[in-house]
Enzyme design. Structure first.
Site, mmCIF file in Angstrom:
data_model
loop_
_atom_site.group_PDB
_atom_site.id
_atom_site.type_symbol
_atom_site.label_atom_id
_atom_site.label_comp_id
_atom_site.label_asym_id
_atom_site.label_seq_id
_atom_site.Cartn_x
_atom_site.Cartn_y
_atom_site.Cartn_z
ATOM 1 N N SER A 1 0.694 -9.786 0.015
ATOM 2 C CA SER A 1 0.413 -8.347 -0.005
ATOM 3 C C SER A 1 0.741 -7.613 1.289
ATOM 4 O O SER A 1 0.948 -6.408 1.271
ATOM 5 C CB SER A 1 -1.062 -8.111 -0.358
ATOM 6 O OG SER A 1 -1.905 -8.765 0.578
ATOM 7 N N LYS B 1 0.804 -1.222 0.000
ATOM 8 C CA LYS B 1 0.000 0.000 0.000
ATOM 9 C C LYS B 1 0.839 1.276 0.000
ATOM 10 O O LYS B 1 0.364 2.344 -0.401
ATOM 11 C CB LYS B 1 -0.931 0.015 1.213
ATOM 12 C CG LYS B 1 -2.054 -0.996 1.163
ATOM 13 C CD LYS B 1 -3.174 -0.539 0.256
ATOM 14 C CE LYS B 1 -4.419 -1.398 0.422
ATOM 15 N NZ LYS B 1 -5.546 -0.899 -0.382
#
Length: 424
Positions: free
Chosen positions: A315, A56
Site C-alpha cells: 500500500s 491514497k
C-alpha cells in the site's frame, strides 16, 4: 450516522475514468520468492510506486476533483498520518486549490517533507496531536470554522470509491494475462481501501476471497466487528503509522459489515511486519513502510490453495530510513533472537570472564552492555543485551544463568523497563 449509499463497480469504473489522466496504473509484480514459499502464484500490487508512494492519491484526487467551483474556492482540509496528506497535497497543486493539512506528531519527517514537496505553495502543514485521531479532530474543527471542505482519508464514500480503483486495475491486469483472482490480501487502517476493494470484487469477482490485515496494536476493525459497531480504542501502538487508527470509519465499516461472508480478518504482530519489511527490501528491493508490508505479513496465517493466484497490496513506500534501526530491533525481538537482562555481578575478580565463558553460548553476541558501580556494595548491576543465532538457544541460556552464582534477571517484553530500553 447518515443514510448508507452502497458502492458498486460502476461507481469505481467511473472514478477510474476520471483519475486515469493523472494517475497511471501501478505494476502487478509476480514474486518468485513468496510464490515458492507458499506454493502459489503470489503477486504484489505496487502502490508504493505511485507518484506519492501510496494508493491514497486515488481517493484524495477523486474526491477533490468532484468539488464544485464554490467549494474549491473555499479550500480543503485534511488529516493524515502522512500518505493521504501527500495525495491531498498532490491534488491541490494539480487542481490549483488551497489546502491545509494536519498530521500527528509521530508522522515521520520523510512524510512531512514529501507533503510539502507535492503541495508546494498550495499547502499549509500543521503538526498537532499524538495520534491520527487527535489530528483529525483539529482538522475538522478548522474546516468547520473556515467553511472549508474536509477531505476524509477513509470515512467518505468518494474516498472509498477512489480506493476501489486498485481492485479494478488488479482484475484488468490479471485478465490480460489469462488469470483469475483467487485471494486478495489488503492492509487495514481506517478501512477505506478494504471497503473499496470489497465493493468492486463483490460485483466483478464474487468468488474471490478477501483478507484484511490489521496491526495488533491498532485493530480497530476487529473491535468494531466484536462490538457490532465502530468503537474507539483506548490506546494504540503508532508504529504501523499508515494503519494506526483508533476507530474504523463508519462508512467503510458498513461496507465491510454487509460483506462479512466474503471478507476474512486477521491481525499481524508489529514485529512480524518488521520482519517482512526487511525481507521485501533484502530480496525484492522494495522499500515498504510498515503498513505497506501488512498484506505480505498476513500470508503466513493464510490457508493458501496450491497453485492459486494471490495478490498482496503493497500500500505504501513512505518509510524513513532513520526508522530501520527500530525495524531491525522489533524484528529480532519478534523472531526470539534479541533479549535483555539485568545482571548482578558479585564484586570479585573474574566475574565478567565467568559471565562470558560459563553463561554465554559460543554463538551468542553482546549487543548492549552498560555497567556502573556507584557505591561499595558487594554487587554491581549491568544491563546486557544479547543476540542469539537461533531462537532455540534461549532455553539453554536461561538454564546456564539459573545454575550460575551470578544473578541474572530477564526483562520481559511489555514491561515498562523493557519498553524503555527498546524505545530508547
Amino acid at each position: 450516522m447518515t443514510s448508507f449509499q452502497p458502492v458498486h463497480a460502476a461507481d469505481i469504473q467511473a472514478a477510474q475514468a476520471r483519475i486515469s489522466s493523472v494517475i497511471e496504473p501501478t505494476p502487478l509484480q509476480y514474486c518468485p520468492r513468496l510464490s515458492e514459499q507458499y506454493g502459489a502464484n503470489i503477486y504484489l500490487k505496487r502502490e508504493d510506486l505511485q507518484d506519492v508512494r501510496s494508493y491514497k492519491i486515488r481517493g484524495a484526487y477523486y474526491g477533490i476533483s468532484r468539488l464544485s467551483e464554490q467549494d474549491r474556492a473555499a479550500g480543503v482540509v485534511a488529516a493524515s498520518a502522512g500518505n493521504h496528506a501527500q495525495g491531498v497535497a498532490y491534488a491541490c497543486r494539480a487542481l490549483g486549490i488551497q489546502g491545509k493539512i494536519f498530521v500527528p506528531k509521530p508522522t515521520p519527517k520523510q512524510k512531512r517533507d514529501r507533503i510539502l514537496v507535492h503541495g508546494g505553495d498550495n499547502i499549509e502543514l500543521v503538526v498537532t496531536g499524538n495520534t491520527f485521531d487527535e489530528a483529525a479532530q483539529a482538522a475538522r474543527e478548522d474546516a468547520e470554522a473556515r467553511g472549508a471542505t474536509m477531505i476524509e482519508p477513509f470515512d467518505s464514500r468518494d474516498t472509498v470509491v477512489g480506493q476501489g480503483t486498485v481492485a479494478a486495475e488488479i482484475l484488468a491486469q490479471l485478465t490480460g494475462q489469462g488469470s483469475e483472482l483467487d485471494t486478495i490480501v489488503v492492509p487495514v487502517g481506517g478501512g477505506g481501501l478494504l471497503a473499496g476493494v470489497t465493493s468492486y470484487l463483490a460485483d466483478m469477482s464474487p468468488r474471490t476471497a478477501i483478507v484484511g490485515v490489521e496491526p495488533r496494536g491498532a485493530a480497530s476493525l476487529h473491535a468494531a466487528m466484536e462490538a457490532g459497531e465502530p468503537v474507539t480504542l483506548a490506546d494504540i501502538d503508532p508504529f504501523v503509522d499508515g494503519a494506526a487508527v483508533k476507530r474504523i470509519g463508519d462508512f467503510p465499516y458498513q461496507v465491510i459489515e454487509e460483506n462479512q461472508g466474503r471478507t476474512h480478518l486477521m491481525i499481524a504482530d508489529e514485529g512480524a511486519v518488521c520482519t517482512e519489511m526487511l525481507a521485501l527490501y533484502q530480496n525484492e528491493g522494495i522499500i515498504a513502510e510498515p503498513a505497506g508490508a501488512l498484506a505480505v505479513t498476513g500470508l503466513a496465517n493464510l490457508k493458501i490453495q496450491p497453485g492459486s493466484t494471490v495478490v498482496c497490496i503493497i500500500s505504501g513506500g513512505n518509510n524513513d530510513v532513520l526508522r530501520y534501526a527500530e525495524v531491525m530491533e522489533r524484528s529480532l525481538v519478534h523472531r526470539g533472537l534479541r533479549h535483555y537482562f539485568l545482571v548482578n555481578f558479585p564484586q570479585e575478580p573474574g566475574q565478567l570472564r565467568s559471565f562470558l565463558t560459563d553463561i554465554l553460548g559460543p554463538d551468542d553476541d553482546i549487543v548492549l552492555f552498560e555497567y556502573l558501580k556507584k557505591n561499595n556494595r558487594e554487587t554491581g548491576a549491568a544491563l546486557a543485551g544479547l543476540e542469539l543465532s537461533r531462537a532455540s538457544d534461549l532455553d539453554p541460556l536461561l538454564e546456564r544463568m539459573a545454575a550460575s552464582p551470578i544473578e541474572c534477571r530477564r526483562l520481559e517484553p511489555g514491561t515498562p523497563e523493557y519498553e524503555y530500553i527498546v524505545s530508547g
